[in-house]
Structure formats: C-alpha cells, structure tokens
Design a protein around this motif. Structure first.
Motif, PDB file in Angstrom:
ATOM      1  N   VAL A   5       0.841  -1.201   0.000  1.00  0.00           N
ATOM      2  CA  VAL A   5       0.000   0.000   0.000  1.00  0.00           C
ATOM      3  C   VAL A   5       0.873   1.247   0.000  1.00  0.00           C
ATOM      4  O   VAL A   5       0.604   2.224  -0.715  1.00  0.00           O
ATOM      5  CB  VAL A   5      -0.939  -0.012   1.227  1.00  0.00           C
TER       6      VAL A   5
ATOM      7  N   PHE B  16       0.637   3.578   7.488  1.00  0.00           N
ATOM      8  CA  PHE B  16      -0.380   2.936   6.655  1.00  0.00           C
ATOM      9  C   PHE B  16      -1.617   3.835   6.534  1.00  0.00           C
ATOM     10  O   PHE B  16      -2.122   4.085   5.437  1.00  0.00           O
ATOM     11  CB  PHE B  16      -0.736   1.591   7.299  1.00  0.00           C
ATOM     12  N   LEU B  17      -2.082   4.341   7.675  1.00  0.00           N
ATOM     13  CA  LEU B  17      -3.265   5.207   7.669  1.00  0.00           C
ATOM     14  C   LEU B  17      -2.980   6.500   6.923  1.00  0.00           C
ATOM     15  O   LEU B  17      -3.809   6.971   6.125  1.00  0.00           O
ATOM     16  CB  LEU B  17      -3.685   5.521   9.109  1.00  0.00           C
TER      17      LEU B  17
ATOM     18  N   LEU C 155      -3.105   5.907   3.243  1.00  0.00           N
ATOM     19  CA  LEU C 155      -4.479   5.745   2.762  1.00  0.00           C
ATOM     20  C   LEU C 155      -5.190   7.085   2.701  1.00  0.00           C
ATOM     21  O   LEU C 155      -5.985   7.344   1.796  1.00  0.00           O
ATOM     22  CB  LEU C 155      -5.242   4.790   3.675  1.00  0.00           C
TER      23      LEU C 155
ATOM     24  N   PRO D 207      -3.468   7.700  -1.468  1.00  0.00           N
ATOM     25  CA  PRO D 207      -3.985   6.330  -1.549  1.00  0.00           C
ATOM     26  C   PRO D 207      -3.377   5.517  -2.686  1.00  0.00           C
ATOM     27  O   PRO D 207      -3.422   4.294  -2.653  1.00  0.00           O
ATOM     28  CB  PRO D 207      -5.489   6.508  -1.742  1.00  0.00           C
ATOM     29  N   GLN D 208      -2.787   6.151  -3.671  1.00  0.00           N
ATOM     30  CA  GLN D 208      -2.173   5.368  -4.752  1.00  0.00           C
ATOM     31  C   GLN D 208      -0.769   4.907  -4.374  1.00  0.00           C
ATOM     32  O   GLN D 208      -0.129   4.194  -5.129  1.00  0.00           O
ATOM     33  CB  GLN D 208      -2.157   6.177  -6.061  1.00  0.00           C
TER      34      GLN D 208
ATOM     35  N   LYS E 245     -11.611   0.106  -6.686  1.00  0.00           N
ATOM     36  CA  LYS E 245     -10.395   0.307  -5.888  1.00  0.00           C
ATOM     37  C   LYS E 245     -10.783   0.576  -4.431  1.00  0.00           C
ATOM     38  O   LYS E 245     -10.141   0.083  -3.511  1.00  0.00           O
ATOM     39  CB  LYS E 245      -9.589   1.487  -6.437  1.00  0.00           C
TER      40      LYS E 245
ATOM     41  N   TYR F  33      -9.521  -1.367  -1.118  1.00  0.00           N
ATOM     42  CA  TYR F  33      -8.866  -0.785   0.057  1.00  0.00           C
ATOM     43  C   TYR F  33      -9.659  -1.108   1.316  1.00  0.00           C
ATOM     44  O   TYR F  33      -9.122  -1.458   2.350  1.00  0.00           O
ATOM     45  CB  TYR F  33      -8.761   0.733  -0.089  1.00  0.00           C
TER      46      TYR F  33
ATOM     47  N   LEU G  70      -8.365  -3.147   4.438  1.00  0.00           N
ATOM     48  CA  LEU G  70      -8.300  -2.514   5.750  1.00  0.00           C
ATOM     49  C   LEU G  70      -9.059  -3.342   6.770  1.00  0.00           C
ATOM     50  O   LEU G  70      -8.597  -3.593   7.884  1.00  0.00           O
ATOM     51  CB  LEU G  70      -8.893  -1.105   5.654  1.00  0.00           C
TER      52      LEU G  70
END
Lengths: 329, 444
Positions: free
Chosen positions: A271, A312-313, A316, A320-321, B3, B7, B11
């Motif tokens: 991610v 990570f958060l 996102l 997000p990409q 997408k 996600y 998550l």
C-alpha cells in the motif's frame, strides 16, 4: 510525483534531526541504539521488500489480494530447513531449490484454484487465498508439529579473509551489529528485486505481463494468452517468498506461522509503495523496516507495528495510490 | 469504485487480523472477564443442574460396577504460534492418562478409565472460553490448562460459574486466583513467586555484585506481571531495574534493537521474560551484540531451561540462566517419565509438558480419594490434596491454600553448563556450581 516524494523525505529527515538535536543527552547515551535500529531496520526492510514485491506483482497484474503469501513463505522456510537438516544443504544453496519449488506451487495454485474464480467477485478470491493459507499452515502443523525449530550457521560467527581486508562476523558499524545471515538476506533480496525489475521491464515476458495488467482484453487481442500470463505471474510472486523464506530461515525460527508474520507487513509495504510497483515495494520495504525499529526506540512501550500502522493510515488518507503508484482515473 | 472496495476490504481484513493478535493481551481479557462473570452467574444458575445431571447416574453406577470413562478436559494452544508447547502439553496429559489406565484406572471407581478430551484454544482467550463451555457440556469431571494467563483467566471464570474444577498446569498471572474462586487450582508458582524468587536467586548468586538490571519482557499479561513482581521484590535486595523494554512476542522477527536498548543503560545483568521463539531471538541478539554484562538471566523464560534451546542454539546456549518451574531432574521416576515421553512423541519433554502430566496425576489422586466423578466431589477432594510423590522440583508436597495456589510451588534457578540445563539454586537441588559472572562470549 517526484516532487512530492522529495517533500515527504525532507519532512521525515527534518523531524528526525529536530528530535535528535532537542534531545542531545539522549543522543549521547543512545547513539549505538540508534545505529542498531537503523541497521536492523534496513536489513529486515530488504526482506520485506522482496516479500512485498511478490504480493505487489500479483496484485498489480491479477488484481488479487493474496492472503496465502505468508503461508507460501512458510513452505519455503520449511523446505530450506528440511534440506539443511536432512541433507546438510546450505540454506543459501537451497535457494536454487526453494525458488523453483515455490514457482511450481504458485503456478499450481493459480492454475487449479484461482484461475477458475478469476471472474468472481473480489471477496471470493480473497476468501480462497485465505483458505489456502489456513490449509498450508495446518498441514505444516500436522506434518512437522508446532515445535519451533531453528538452525545456527556454522560460519555465521566467523572471520572471512577477503584479501584486502578481513571481516569478523558479526561485524560492528558505529557500535551496531551486522550479523552475516541478515546481511546476506538483505543483499540477495535486493539483487533478486533488481532481477525481477529487469524481468518485468526489459524482457518480452515482462512486456506481456505488463500488457495483461494494464489492458487484459487488449493483450488478449494481440495474441497474449492472458490466463497463462496470470499463472506465470502468480508463480513469480510465489518464487519471491520462495527466496525470502530460505533467506530468513537462518536468523528466524521455523514454525507453521513463521511466514504469516511477514504477511501483514507486506500488505502495508504494498500500500505504501503503490500497488504493482516494484521500486515502490523496495522503497516501501526499507521505510517500513526503519519505521518499525524507530518506533521501538522513540515510542517506548508500544508495539513495533504502531508506527507502521500510522504510516499505513497516513498513506491511505493522503496518498492512496502509494508513493510510486499511478493515480487511478 | 472497485479500488475503494479493495482498500476497504484490505483494511477490514487487516483490522480483523490485528484484533485477533491483540486478543492475546491481558487487557482485553480482563475487561471481558469482568463483564462476563457478574452477568453470567445469574442467568446461568438454571443451567448448572442441567450439566451435572448426566453425571450423577454415572457416579452411582461407578460405585457398583466398572463405570464408563471419567472425562478430563485439556485446553491448550494446539494451533497458532504457541502450538509447539501446546501440543507437548497435550501429549504429556495424554501419556499420564494412558499410563493410569494401563495401571488399572481409578480403583475407587471400580477401575474406571480416564479419557482425555483435548481442546484447542488457538492461543485466543475467547476460543479457550467457548471450548471450556463445550467440554463442560460434554460432561468432563475436571479441566486442565491452558499455558496462557489471558486464556486461563476466561476459562477459570467459566469453570467457577459451572462448578467444574480447573487445575492450572501453566499460567502465571496472580490475578487469575485473586477473584475468590473455589474451583480453580494452580500447580505452578504464580507471577509474584516467580519474580520474588528470581530476585532472591540473583542476590544469592551474586551477593551485591548485581545492582542494576535491564529488563526485556513480552508485553502480554505474562511478561508484565512477572516483571512487575520482580521489580517490587528486587528493591528489597538493593537491585534496581533501570530499563524496561517490552516487546510484542508473537510479532517480532528480530530483537537486536531491543537488546541494544537494554545494553545501552550498562546494567549489571540483563533479565528476560517471554516465550520460546522470542527467547531464542533475544539470546541470538545478546550473542551477536556480545552485550557487556555479568550474565543474561531468564525469569519464567520459555526457552533457556529447555533441552531444545541447547539443541537449537548449540555452544552459544552456554551459561544462559533461567529461573523457572522445573521437574525434579534428579528423581529416577521423573527420568523414567522423560524417557517414555521422548520414546512416544519423538521430542524431549519440557517442564510445561511435565506440568500437564502432573495435573492429570493431581486429578487422578483427587478422583481416587473422592470415589466419585462428580465435579463437586472432585473439587472437594482437590482442595484436600496433599500429594507428596509428585514430579516437580518443589520443597514439599503439592497442596492448595484457600485461594487455590500450590503452597509448595517454587521456581528453580538453572544454567546451561557443559551443554546441559543444570539446576544451580536452591542449594538442596543443585546439580552443578553456577558460573557467575559469565556469558558464552566473555568467558571464551
């Protein structure tokens, strides 16, 4: 995109320097700890990169979130261990066996389990890979019991005469210790990462894989057997953990859940780096490795993964990409 | 749109996995236990006669003629990260059951055989809880388990509620028996005893050579409770804990940074509490770093006193200390058990498996005296236990105080000397003289 990346890097650096300068007494007593965190983070980050690369490739091309990735790594760990234990084959020589072995297993899984459900909704595939993971883990439990095993390489604590200079492992860099198995794992992981990059971006097979990823119908029209490409790609993804498993075996332990530990980290790396991006997986792996160790020394009493989840958060929310991902239409 | 779904599902799955991992920690369990126990006592009282009902005919039959088997539940982590120890413990219990049956079963019940009903806690407290409910539904006369404090806390609440005795083989947290339970008994020393004895051994070992300690411990209820107890007791001996470094035991793949944090405060010794895998990583990190300390000492550490640690870690295992429960290694009866276990299951028996083996014998002893397989009668007999011929390195017979703690339980200080785990303290159990100060890297 480059600009943003640079901005982010500068911001992280500025924060680090500020923290260090404001706490200079801390710095006096803890330079070795800091150096150790840096070294440990980078070394394990290389392995994260290799594991994440396989996951990223499978996601980027097949659009499948492979929850069995860690379990496949467990297979490689056991294979490498058994080869060492029964036939005395060096773990690094066993790479020559675990990589093809996992490629074949990956091809088999894709061909007989995932290809039939390629058109099903994404959660079906997700549950399928989760199921495969559970089967593998419990098979390992039945076959090898849950007793953790481990090996000590005879030459891990040794002097190596390299002509110009000798290296006395484990070597020390600014007080931080670099153990031989971790150094080898790091270097081989990055080497293999480079090889996969070349494979994807400089070969005909790579071109076909990229075509199948970007425009499956178009690829089909110009004569690419997309199903076959999917199968090969999943095989390559599995081969990545085939290598990673043999590389971590000498400094980790062998147990049915040993690979699963890497699964969740690999997701975050993917991610962070950007789905399907190989440079992204490398940068992401190193960043996550460092973050994890830095969390350990700067946020005492928390889980190592706290900092990792914060990143990570943040990714996102703000990107997000991922760092190297392309913005979706 | 697709997408976003990806996600989101990613998550959610991560969250799912994360909560599954967190469930090992003490915090979540104590809150669940707190909410569970007051709630459940009230509505479940009508249930209790239901579950005991099927047992009653059994027992009356049993006194007349050889009855059906007496069921004993065994809850351990048979899958997941702790599956190694969990399966060995289950095997230990199984071997005890088979041996007792081969010797004629429970004489006072007309030779009724024992039957072990194994359950898998998977290492998760709520799974252990539901498995305990299932076993009680199956009509077990007693339960043994469970290796983890978090799991045991919930299982103990169920055992107490339904009036089925629980004999704890391994689980260290004091809080389990702080609830005023009458159906729960513990064979191993609790956290306070572990910590206090650890501190005492340190001072006996080194006089006042040890003034500062850096403490590396797992961040679950197990590590935290033992480290707290040690820190409190150590102060009485003039030993100060100058750094505490907690780590998540089931997530770590490397402890080098943590170990260098411990070494950074220049302690006299480094103390470690945790499970097997993380113990191995810690030992490896200490060896790689060649930490400049007088000794590396485990307290209730899951690795440093096991034959497997010596086999895995080879010459590097030399001189690691561990203060932990231990079987009575010098007793020929115990040596026989160790040999039979290894012959039957192909791996060395560790103390955890011996504690499970012991737990079955404690229950068998109670069944014999009770002459009944009714859980209430077994509980009453367990409370009267005074078992002198046990297999542990304890100074006296196994007997339980009113809270259910074994009054004789104490740990033993062991050290890997000449490639074998040997007892060094207390003096009457000593197999060899301790090497102190000493580490494999400084004594070369």
């Amino acid at each position: 995109m480059r600009g943003r990346l640079r901005q982010a890097a500068w911001a992280v650096l500025a924060i680090l320097v500020a923290v260090i300068l404001t706490q200079s007494t801390w710095w006096d007593t803890n330079q070795t700890v800091f150096a150790q965190a840096l070294v440990s983070g980078l070394l394990i980050g290389g392995v994260y990169a290799l594991v994440a690369m396989g996951l990223s490739l499978v996601f980027g091309v097949l659009d499948i979130i492979n929850f069995a990735h860690g379990a496949l790594m467990t297979i490689a760990i056991y294979a490498s261990y058994l080869l060492f234990d029964n036939y005395g084959i060096d773990p690094y020589v066993s790479l020559l066996i675990t990589i093809p072995l996992l490629f074949v297993i990956g091809v088999g899984i894709q061909r007989f389990a995932i290809n039939p459900v390629m058109d099903a909704p994404i959660h079906n595939q997700l549950l399928l890979t989760l199921g495969i993971a559970i089967v593998i883990e419990n098979l390992a439990l039945v076959l090898f019991t849950g007793t953790p095993r481990s090996i000590e390489l005879a030459y891990a604590r040794n002097e190596f005469d390299l002509g110009l200079f000798t290296l006395d492992f484990p070597i020390k860099v600014f007080g931080a210790v670099v153990s031989l198995p971790k150094l080898i794992a790091f270097m081989v992981a990055l080497l293999l990462g480079g090889a996969i990059y070349v494979l994807i971006h400089r070969t005909q097979l790579g071109a076909a894989i990229r075509a199948a990823a970007q425009e499956p119908e178009g690829a089909e029209m110009v004569g690419i057997d997309v199903r076959r490409i999917y199968t090969i790609t999943f095989g390559i993804g599995a081969a990545c953990v085939g290598a990673a498993g043999a590389l971590v075996m000498p400094f980790l332990f062998v147990s049915p859940t040993a690979g699963a530990t890497f699964n969740i980290i690999a997701f975050i790396v993917v991610v962070l780096g950007g789905m399907g991006s190989i440079p992204g997986a490398v940068v992401g792996g190193l960043v996550i490795g460092l973050t994890q160790e830095m969390t350990q020394i700067f946020v005492p009493g928390s889980s190592k993964l706290l900092g990792v989840f914060v990143i990570f958060l943040a990714v996102l929310l703000f990107r997000p990409q991922g760092l190297f991902g392309k913005v979706q239409r | 749109m697709r997408k976003i779904t990806i996600y989101l599902s990613l998550l959610l799955s991560l969250a799912l996995i994360a909560t599954a991992c967190v469930s090992d920690s003490e915090e979540t369990t104590t809150t669940t236990a707190a909410t569970a126990s007051p709630d459940t006592t009230q509505p479940d009282t009508p249930d209790t006669p239901d579950t005991t009902q099927p047992d009653t005919p059994d027992t009356t039959e049993g006194t007349i003629a050889p009855a059906g088997p007496v069921l004993i539940g065994s809850i351990h982590p048979l899958t997941g990260g702790l599956a190694g120890a969990g399966n060995r413990m289950d095997n230990g219990a199984r071997m005890a059951v088979e041996e007792i049956n081969a010797a004629g079963g429970i004489a006072s019940l007309g030779g009724a055989p024992l039957e072990l009903v194994s359950a898998d806690s998977t290492g998760a407290a709520e799974v252990g809880q539901s498995e305990a409910e299932r076993l009680i539904g199956d009509g077990v006369s007693a339960i043994i388990g469970t290796y983890q404090s978090a799991v045991t806390t919930l299982v103990a609440a169920i055992a107490e509620r339904d009036g089925v005795p629980l004999v704890i083989d391994v689980a260290v947290a004091d809080s389990i028996l702080d609830q005023g339970y009458t159906n729960v008994f513990r064979i191993q020393p609790n956290a306070t005893s572990m910590g206090a004895s650890g501190a005492q051994f340190l001072s006996e070992l080194a006089g006042d050579e040890i003034k500062t300690v850096a403490y590396l411990h797992d961040d679950t209820g197990f590590g935290v409770s033992v480290a707290d107890a040690f820190e409190a007791a150590a102060a009485d001996y003039g030993i100060e804990v100058t750094a505490r470094i907690p780590y998540p035991p089931f997530e770590v793949t490397d402890l080098t940074t943590e170990m260098s944090q411990a070494a950074a405060v220049s302690p006299d010794v480094i103390v470690i509490t945790g499970y097997y895998n993380d113990g191995l990583l810690a030992a490896r990190a200490a060896t790689d770093l060649e930490v400049d300390v007088k000794a590396v000492i485990g307290i209730a550490q899951g690795a440093f006193h096991t034959p497997q640690f010596v086999a895995d870690f080879g010459a590097s295992a030399e001189l690691f200390f561990n203060s932990n429960y231990h079987f009575n290694a010098s007793d020929p009866v115990v040596q026989g058990i160790l040999e039979r276990f290894e012959a039957a299951y192909g791996e060395p028996m560790d103390t955890e498996a011996m504690l499970s083996y012991q737990a079955i014998h404690v229950i068998a002893d109670a069944l014999e005296r009770a002459g009944s397989s009714d859980p209430a009668d077994v509980r009453a007999a367990l409370a009267e236990t005074n078992l002198a011929d046990h297999f542990m390195a304890y100074p006296g017979p196994i007997a339980f105080d009113e809270t259910g703690e074994n009054i004789s339980a104490q740990p033993v200080l062991m050290q890997v000397v000449d490639g074998a785990v040997q007892q060094v303290y207390p003096l009457d159990l000593r197999e060899t003289d301790p090497v102190f100060p000493g580490t494999a890297w400084s004594n070369n």
